[in-house]
Design a protein around this motif. Sequence first.
Motif, PDB file in Angstrom:
ATOM      1  N   ASP A  90       0.834  -1.206   0.000  1.00 55.56           N
ATOM      2  CA  ASP A  90       0.000   0.000   0.000  1.00 55.56           C
ATOM      3  C   ASP A  90       0.871   1.259   0.000  1.00 55.56           C
ATOM      4  N   ALA A  91       1.958   1.234   0.760  1.00 57.13           N
ATOM      5  CA  ALA A  91       2.858   2.389   0.818  1.00 57.13           C
ATOM      6  C   ALA A  91       3.500   2.656  -0.541  1.00 57.13           C
ATOM      7  N   GLU A  92       3.859   1.589  -1.267  1.00 55.75           N
ATOM      8  CA  GLU A  92       4.406   1.746  -2.620  1.00 55.75           C
ATOM      9  C   GLU A  92       3.411   2.456  -3.520  1.00 55.75           C
ATOM     10  N   LEU A  93       2.162   2.031  -3.444  1.00 58.91           N
ATOM     11  CA  LEU A  93       1.112   2.629  -4.274  1.00 58.91           C
ATOM     12  C   LEU A  93       0.934   4.108  -3.924  1.00 58.91           C
ATOM     13  N   LYS A  94       0.921   4.427  -2.646  1.00 63.93           N
ATOM     14  CA  LYS A  94       0.760   5.823  -2.211  1.00 63.93           C
ATOM     15  C   LYS A  94       1.917   6.692  -2.692  1.00 63.93           C
ATOM     16  N   LYS A  95       3.135   6.142  -2.673  1.00 62.25           N
ATOM     17  CA  LYS A  95       4.319   6.902  -3.081  1.00 62.25           C
ATOM     18  C   LYS A  95       4.282   7.326  -4.546  1.00 62.25           C
ATOM     19  N   THR A  96       3.514   6.643  -5.378  1.00 67.70           N
ATOM     20  CA  THR A  96       3.487   6.985  -6.801  1.00 67.70           C
ATOM     21  C   THR A  96       2.873   8.351  -7.047  1.00 67.70           C
ATOM     22  N   GLY A  97       2.034   8.833  -6.116  1.00 67.60           N
ATOM     23  CA  GLY A  97       1.339  10.088  -6.328  1.00 67.60           C
ATOM     24  C   GLY A  97       0.121   9.946  -7.234  1.00 67.60           C
ATOM     25  N   HIS A  98      -0.159   8.732  -7.686  1.00 68.06           N
ATOM     26  CA  HIS A  98      -1.291   8.480  -8.574  1.00 68.06           C
ATOM     27  C   HIS A  98      -2.558   8.082  -7.819  1.00 68.06           C
ATOM     28  N   LEU A  99      -2.433   7.794  -6.527  1.00 72.05           N
ATOM     29  CA  LEU A  99      -3.571   7.327  -5.746  1.00 72.05           C
ATOM     30  C   LEU A  99      -4.477   8.503  -5.378  1.00 72.05           C
ATOM     31  N   ASP A 102      -2.738   6.720 -19.219  1.00 76.04           N
ATOM     32  CA  ASP A 102      -3.314   5.784 -20.183  1.00 76.04           C
ATOM     33  C   ASP A 102      -3.409   4.394 -19.546  1.00 76.04           C
ATOM     34  N   LYS A 103      -3.883   3.438 -20.323  1.00 74.24           N
ATOM     35  CA  LYS A 103      -4.083   2.077 -19.810  1.00 74.24           C
ATOM     36  C   LYS A 103      -2.774   1.470 -19.300  1.00 74.24           C
ATOM     37  N   ASP A 104      -1.692   1.663 -20.048  1.00 74.62           N
ATOM     38  CA  ASP A 104      -0.417   1.081 -19.637  1.00 74.62           C
ATOM     39  C   ASP A 104       0.023   1.603 -18.276  1.00 74.62           C
ATOM     40  N   GLU A 105      -0.112   2.905 -18.071  1.00 76.18           N
ATOM     41  CA  GLU A 105       0.255   3.468 -16.779  1.00 76.18           C
ATOM     42  C   GLU A 105      -0.700   2.989 -15.692  1.00 76.18           C
ATOM     43  N   ALA A 106      -1.987   2.859 -16.018  1.00 71.98           N
ATOM     44  CA  ALA A 106      -2.967   2.358 -15.054  1.00 71.98           C
ATOM     45  C   ALA A 106      -2.604   0.934 -14.616  1.00 71.98           C
ATOM     46  N   VAL A 107      -2.189   0.113 -15.552  1.00 76.29           N
ATOM     47  CA  VAL A 107      -1.774  -1.254 -15.221  1.00 76.29           C
ATOM     48  C   VAL A 107      -0.550  -1.221 -14.308  1.00 76.29           C
ATOM     49  N   ARG A 108       0.419  -0.381 -14.637  1.00 79.16           N
ATOM     50  CA  ARG A 108       1.640  -0.286 -13.823  1.00 79.16           C
ATOM     51  C   ARG A 108       1.320   0.160 -12.401  1.00 79.16           C
ATOM     52  N   VAL A 109       0.468   1.181 -12.264  1.00 82.71           N
ATOM     53  CA  VAL A 109       0.133   1.708 -10.942  1.00 82.71           C
ATOM     54  C   VAL A 109      -0.722   0.712 -10.159  1.00 82.71           C
ATOM     55  N   ALA A 110      -1.773   0.178 -10.780  1.00 81.55           N
ATOM     56  CA  ALA A 110      -2.659  -0.777 -10.093  1.00 81.55           C
ATOM     57  C   ALA A 110      -1.907  -2.041  -9.683  1.00 81.55           C
ATOM     58  N   SER A 111      -0.851  -2.376 -10.419  1.00 85.74           N
ATOM     59  CA  SER A 111      -0.048  -3.563 -10.097  1.00 85.74           C
ATOM     60  C   SER A 111       0.681  -3.445  -8.768  1.00 85.74           C
ATOM     61  N   LEU A 112       0.752  -2.235  -8.222  1.00 87.35           N
ATOM     62  CA  LEU A 112       1.392  -2.050  -6.926  1.00 87.35           C
ATOM     63  C   LEU A 112       0.470  -2.398  -5.764  1.00 87.35           C
ATOM     64  N   TRP A 136      -7.658 -13.176  -4.755  1.00 85.01           N
ATOM     65  CA  TRP A 136      -7.423 -11.738  -4.871  1.00 85.01           C
ATOM     66  C   TRP A 136      -7.197 -11.380  -6.332  1.00 85.01           C
ATOM     67  N   GLY A 137      -7.685 -10.252  -6.719  1.00 92.30           N
ATOM     68  CA  GLY A 137      -7.496  -9.748  -8.072  1.00 92.30           C
ATOM     69  C   GLY A 137      -8.085  -8.352  -8.163  1.00 92.30           C
ATOM     70  N   ILE A 138      -7.777  -7.657  -9.245  1.00 96.23           N
ATOM     71  CA  ILE A 138      -8.239  -6.286  -9.425  1.00 96.23           C
ATOM     72  C   ILE A 138      -8.904  -6.142 -10.786  1.00 96.23           C
ATOM     73  N   GLU A 139     -10.043  -5.503 -10.788  1.00 93.52           N
ATOM     74  CA  GLU A 139     -10.753  -5.146 -12.010  1.00 93.52           C
ATOM     75  C   GLU A 139     -10.608  -3.628 -12.161  1.00 93.52           C
ATOM     76  N   VAL A 140     -10.174  -3.179 -13.330  1.00 92.16           N
ATOM     77  CA  VAL A 140      -9.889  -1.763 -13.546  1.00 92.16           C
ATOM     78  C   VAL A 140     -10.864  -1.183 -14.565  1.00 92.16           C
ATOM     79  N   HIS A 141     -11.520  -0.081 -14.176  1.00 90.83           N
ATOM     80  CA  HIS A 141     -12.501   0.579 -15.046  1.00 90.83           C
ATOM     81  C   HIS A 141     -12.109   2.034 -15.285  1.00 90.83           C
ATOM     82  N   PRO A 142     -11.946   2.462 -16.530  1.00 89.38           N
ATOM     83  CA  PRO A 142     -11.756   3.893 -16.771  1.00 89.38           C
ATOM     84  C   PRO A 142     -13.003   4.645 -16.319  1.00 89.38           C
ATOM     85  N   ILE A 143     -12.807   5.796 -15.709  1.00 88.97           N
ATOM     86  CA  ILE A 143     -13.926   6.608 -15.229  1.00 88.97           C
ATOM     87  C   ILE A 143     -14.198   7.704 -16.251  1.00 88.97           C
TER      88      ILE A 143
END
Length: 126
Positions: free
Chosen positions: A33-42, A88-98, A110-117
């Motif tokens: 979770d801390a890795e994800l927060k550090k990206t600044g994308h959360l 974009d989608k590629d960056e979303a995949v990279r960020v969500a992968s954290l 466990w798994g993640i479903e990603v939806h563009p808003i």
Amino acid sequence: MKYLCLAYYNPEKFAAMAPADKQALVSQCPAKDAELKKTGHLVVSASLEGPQAAFALRPRGGKPQVTDGPYAEAKEMVGGFFIIEAADKDEAVRVASLHPAATLGESVGWGIEVHPIGFFEMTPSK
């Protein structure tokens, strides 16, 4: 662009885990979770109470009818959600992968479903 990420799990498999195994799994989450927060994308992150606490609203006779339990019956349930900002989608995949659900907990679904808003608006808290 913002993306809604739904973190899924299998409640039956999770409940069947030995307490020590659950602890070993969830203890790995804070670092992820801390890795994800550090990206600044959360944008926002939250966990949800279990399916026993959920309720659904459905229109019946022009009025909302409340029923206990999740809206749809499924093997997997949404256990949490987060919203990320990505170019974009590629960056979303990279960020969500954290998120922990992308790399841990395979045995409990466990798994993640990603939806563009398409539309996003923050409402001030009361």
